[in-house]
Structures are given as C-alpha cells and as structure tokens.
Design a protein around this motif. Structure first.
Motif, PDB file in Angstrom:
ATOM      1  N   PRO A 184      11.148  53.395 -40.067  1.00 28.70           N
ATOM      2  CA  PRO A 184      11.054  52.197 -39.207  1.00 28.70           C
ATOM      3  C   PRO A 184      12.425  51.380 -39.588  1.00 28.70           C
ATOM      4  N   LEU A 185      12.753  51.043 -40.604  1.00 33.03           N
ATOM      5  CA  LEU A 185      14.147  50.363 -41.195  1.00 33.03           C
ATOM      6  C   LEU A 185      15.344  51.093 -40.884  1.00 33.03           C
ATOM      7  N   SER A 186      15.150  52.565 -41.329  1.00 35.00           N
ATOM      8  CA  SER A 186      16.411  53.220 -41.131  1.00 35.00           C
ATOM      9  C   SER A 186      16.811  53.494 -39.491  1.00 35.00           C
ATOM     10  N   SER A 187      15.609  53.408 -38.803  1.00 37.23           N
ATOM     11  CA  SER A 187      15.961  53.797 -37.206  1.00 37.23           C
ATOM     12  C   SER A 187      16.197  52.613 -36.563  1.00 37.23           C
ATOM     13  N   ARG A 188      16.181  51.368 -37.131  1.00 36.86           N
ATOM     14  CA  ARG A 188      16.584  50.106 -36.638  1.00 36.86           C
ATOM     15  C   ARG A 188      18.112  49.625 -36.436  1.00 36.86           C
ATOM     16  N   ASN A 189      18.310  49.404 -35.290  1.00 36.13           N
ATOM     17  CA  ASN A 189      19.728  48.887 -35.257  1.00 36.13           C
ATOM     18  C   ASN A 189      19.984  47.616 -35.835  1.00 36.13           C
TER      19      ASN A 189
ATOM     20  N   ASP B  21      11.957  41.066 -18.274  1.00 33.44           N
ATOM     21  CA  ASP B  21      11.019  40.098 -18.834  1.00 33.44           C
ATOM     22  C   ASP B  21      10.863  40.271 -20.552  1.00 33.44           C
ATOM     23  N   ILE B  22      10.734  41.484 -20.800  1.00 33.12           N
ATOM     24  CA  ILE B  22      10.565  41.640 -22.003  1.00 33.12           C
ATOM     25  C   ILE B  22      11.550  43.025 -22.762  1.00 33.12           C
ATOM     26  N   THR B  23      11.668  43.161 -23.982  1.00 29.34           N
ATOM     27  CA  THR B  23      12.254  44.361 -24.326  1.00 29.34           C
ATOM     28  C   THR B  23      11.233  45.168 -25.073  1.00 29.34           C
ATOM     29  N   ILE B  24      11.521  46.454 -25.185  1.00 27.35           N
ATOM     30  CA  ILE B  24      10.657  47.446 -25.957  1.00 27.35           C
ATOM     31  C   ILE B  24      11.288  48.145 -27.109  1.00 27.35           C
ATOM     32  N   GLU B  25      11.385  47.834 -28.344  1.00 27.46           N
ATOM     33  CA  GLU B  25      12.033  48.252 -29.305  1.00 27.46           C
ATOM     34  C   GLU B  25      11.489  49.386 -29.825  1.00 27.46           C
ATOM     35  N   LEU B  26      12.134  50.681 -29.596  1.00 30.23           N
ATOM     36  CA  LEU B  26      11.561  52.070 -29.965  1.00 30.23           C
ATOM     37  C   LEU B  26      11.967  52.234 -31.701  1.00 30.23           C
ATOM     38  N   LEU B  27      11.229  52.341 -32.661  1.00 27.92           N
ATOM     39  CA  LEU B  27      11.679  52.917 -33.964  1.00 27.92           C
ATOM     40  C   LEU B  27      10.588  54.085 -34.312  1.00 27.92           C
TER      41      LEU B  27
ATOM     42  N   LEU C 192       6.222  52.055 -32.719  1.00 25.79           N
ATOM     43  CA  LEU C 192       6.573  52.925 -33.974  1.00 25.79           C
ATOM     44  C   LEU C 192       6.126  54.246 -33.333  1.00 25.79           C
ATOM     45  N   ASN C 193       7.374  54.962 -32.936  1.00 21.25           N
ATOM     46  CA  ASN C 193       6.862  56.344 -32.143  1.00 21.25           C
ATOM     47  C   ASN C 193       6.757  57.384 -33.353  1.00 21.25           C
TER      48      ASN C 193
ATOM     49  N   GLY D 137      13.176  58.873 -29.216  1.00 19.63           N
ATOM     50  CA  GLY D 137      11.964  59.195 -28.279  1.00 19.63           C
ATOM     51  C   GLY D 137      12.066  58.336 -27.111  1.00 19.63           C
ATOM     52  N   LYS D 138      13.140  57.626 -26.889  1.00 16.63           N
ATOM     53  CA  LYS D 138      13.152  56.783 -25.607  1.00 16.63           C
ATOM     54  C   LYS D 138      12.843  57.662 -24.300  1.00 16.63           C
ATOM     55  N   SER D 139      13.478  58.616 -24.001  1.00 16.27           N
ATOM     56  CA  SER D 139      13.460  59.520 -22.862  1.00 16.27           C
ATOM     57  C   SER D 139      11.896  60.024 -22.749  1.00 16.27           C
ATOM     58  N   THR D 140      11.436  60.555 -23.943  1.00 15.64           N
ATOM     59  CA  THR D 140       9.801  61.062 -23.845  1.00 15.64           C
ATOM     60  C   THR D 140       8.762  59.830 -23.566  1.00 15.64           C
ATOM     61  N   LEU D 141       9.104  58.831 -24.023  1.00 18.63           N
ATOM     62  CA  LEU D 141       8.510  57.561 -23.796  1.00 18.63           C
ATOM     63  C   LEU D 141       8.507  57.168 -22.359  1.00 18.63           C
TER      64      LEU D 141
END
Ligand code: G4P
Length: 292
Positions: free
Chosen positions: A36-41, A25-31, A57-58, A132-136
C-alpha cells in the motif's frame, strides 16, 4: 504499460487530474493491498487536496488478509474511508457506491433538508500504472455499461459511466507516478509485477523478494520449494543467496558444472510469487510486528 516519468510528465499528469477534480465530488485512490505505501504517489495528498477520498486496497485476493485488516485500521486512522477489494472477481466492489455516498453524507443531508434531490455522486479513480484502475472501472460499470455522454466542461471525449443509480465515474482514470526516489519502492513494485523486469535486474528483484519472504513467510517458502532450511537471517545477504541457490537446485536450474542458474531461478520465484503460488503475501505492514 510503460510510462517514462520525467518532471514534465509528472507536472502534466498532476494538472490533468486537477482539471478533472473540478468535475467530481469524491476521489477514489487505488492502492495495491500487497504494497500500500510503495504503490502510493508521494504527492497524493497535495494533488487530491480538498476532495473527500475513498481508499481502495485492490488485489486483496493476493494479499495477506491479516495485514490487510491492519492497513484498513491505518488508513481509517489517517481519516479516510477504506475498502479492500478484488477487482478481478468483483469481491466487495459493490460496497464502493455506498461508501462514496457515506463520504458525502453531510452534503446529501443538507440538500435533502432543503428539498433538493441529490444527484448521483461523481467520482474519479486515481492510481499508479498497473494497480488495477481499468479493471475496477470495468467491474463497476458492469454489464449495464451506460455512458451518459459529454457534458459541458468535460474534456472532449471524456465520458461518465453510470454505476447503478447513485454513482457516476469519469471513464478515464487519473494516472499517478510512484515514488521513484526510494530504491526499495522500486523493488517492491517490481515484485508485484507493476514495474517491468527490463527496468530492474531480475536477480536483484528476486533477492529483495526472498529477503521479505524469509523474514515473514518462511514456512510458505519451505513448503512451496520443499526446502529443509530452517533458520535464515534475512539481514544476511549470504543466507539469502544460499536460499536462492537451494531453490534453484530444487527446480533443476543448473548450468554446466552444477552451478545454479540464478537468473532462471529468480524468474521462477517471481512468477510463482506473483501468481499467488506461495499463498497470500503482503510485503509492507503498518504495525511493528511486521515493520522493517
Ligand atoms: P491499470 O489500469 O491501473 O494500469 O491496471 P489494469 O486494470 O490494467 O490491471 C493491471 C493488472 O492487474 C491486470 O492483469 C489485471 O487483471 C490485474 N488486476 C487488477 N485488479 C486485480 C485484482 O483485484 N486482483 C488480481 N489478482 N489482479 C488484478 P493483466 O491484464 O494480466 O496484466 P499483467 O498481469 O499482464 O500485467
């Protein structure tokens, strides 16, 4: 984790995420809150199009809290819900399920008005490597990790993790690639440790880092390295090299003849910066007082 991103890999990564989008239903975009901009696809809006998105914002424990607030305003202005969290300790992570439901409020209210009991919100975490995807995911899953088993349409082996009673997450995150074409992005990611030092020269990374630090966090630099340098022109490369040499001398990084060992000095600067020894630092800001 080092992934070599070639066009074929990017296409596959994009396809894999788009397959998963059908299930959620929703996406969770981790930055990374520090960059925040450099870590964005660069293609994230296209890849995640059509799904409500929560921005996280992790690593906000490492970022400058004042600028994190500015980023929250920025992303809200873009039309997203946003939360700054620290996944390593769990700070604010418990707000995620509630925000996720808020994103779907209209749909949930529609279902309730028809007498349908809404099911748990299903989410997918996406982000570049090391954000930090796995950590979250582990933090959200908590101690009561409850895997709900395979469901039709889910890739074999793919499972849902229950987050409380109101949210479920796909257990494997979507891995996105960073914006390689911009050199500064590469250096910023390297400063945070997201890109391994073998890829970029350690002295160059420290040079870029010192330039940012001299511009925005000179007092922190002076204090940490006990420097008596008071004025530096961040745009002047000679000033930055002199700053690096001064730090090297303070830390006894000397070669024979009293020449500063810049490689060793660079390693010290990066290690201490990443460990938060210079305080909480953000390398990119959205508003003019911190603009490039
Ligand atoms: P990924 O799945 O997106 O690839 O990232 P992962 O969870 O593996 O996290 C990468 C590193 O970032 C880990 O450090 C993890 O502990 C750290 N990390 C994740 N979230 C936070 C946070 O909110 N705050 C802080 N301070 N650190 C966080 P690591 O295992 O030590 O890896 P590394 O440092 O050796 O790369």
């Amino acid at each position: 984790m080092t992934i070599q991103w070639f066009p074929g890999h990017m296409t596959r990564a994009k396809r894999q995420i788009q397959e998963k989008l059908k299930l959620i239903d929703i996406t969770i975009e981790l930055l990374d809150a520090r960059v925040p901009l450099s870590s964005r696809n660069p293609m994230v809006d296209e890849i995640l199009a059509g799904k409500p998105r929560l921005i996280i914002l992790n690593k906000s424990d490492l970022a400058d809290p004042r600028i994190t607030e500015q980023w929250i305003t920025y992303f809200k202005y873009e039309g997203h819900e946003v939360i700054a969290v620290d996944s390593s300790t769990g700070t604010k992570v418990n707000e995620i399920p509630e925000k996720a439901r808020e994103l779907l409020r209209e749909k949930i209210e529609r279902q309730l008005s028809k007498g349908i009991n809404p099911r748990a919100v299903r989410g997918l975490i996406v982000g570049i490597p090391n954000v930090g995807k796995s950590t979250l995911i582990n933090r959200l899953a908590g101690r009561n990790i409850a895997i709900t088993g395979d469901r039709p349409g889910v890739t074999k082996g793919q499972q849902w993790i229950k987050v409380g009673t109101e949210m479920e997450l796909l257990d494997t995150p979507g891995i996105l690639w960073p914006k390689f074409e911009d050199e500064l992005v590469g250096y910023r990611l390297a400063m945070t440790g997201a890109i391994r030092e073998q890829v970029l020269n350690v002295e160059d990374i420290a040079f870029f880092a010192l330039r940012d630090l001299a511009e925005r966090y000179l007092p922190a630099l002076q204090e940490r390295f006990e420097l008596d340098i008071t004025s530096i022109d961040p745009a002047n490369s000679d000033d930055i090299v002199q700053l690096m040499e001064a730090i090297g001398r303070k830390r006894g990084c000397l070669l024979s003849g009293g020449v500063v060992n810049l490689e060793k000095t660079a390693g010290i600067i990066l290690r201490e910066m990443r460990a938060g020894k210079l305080g909480r630092i953000t390398y990119e800001a959205p508003f003019p007082d911190h603009a490039e």
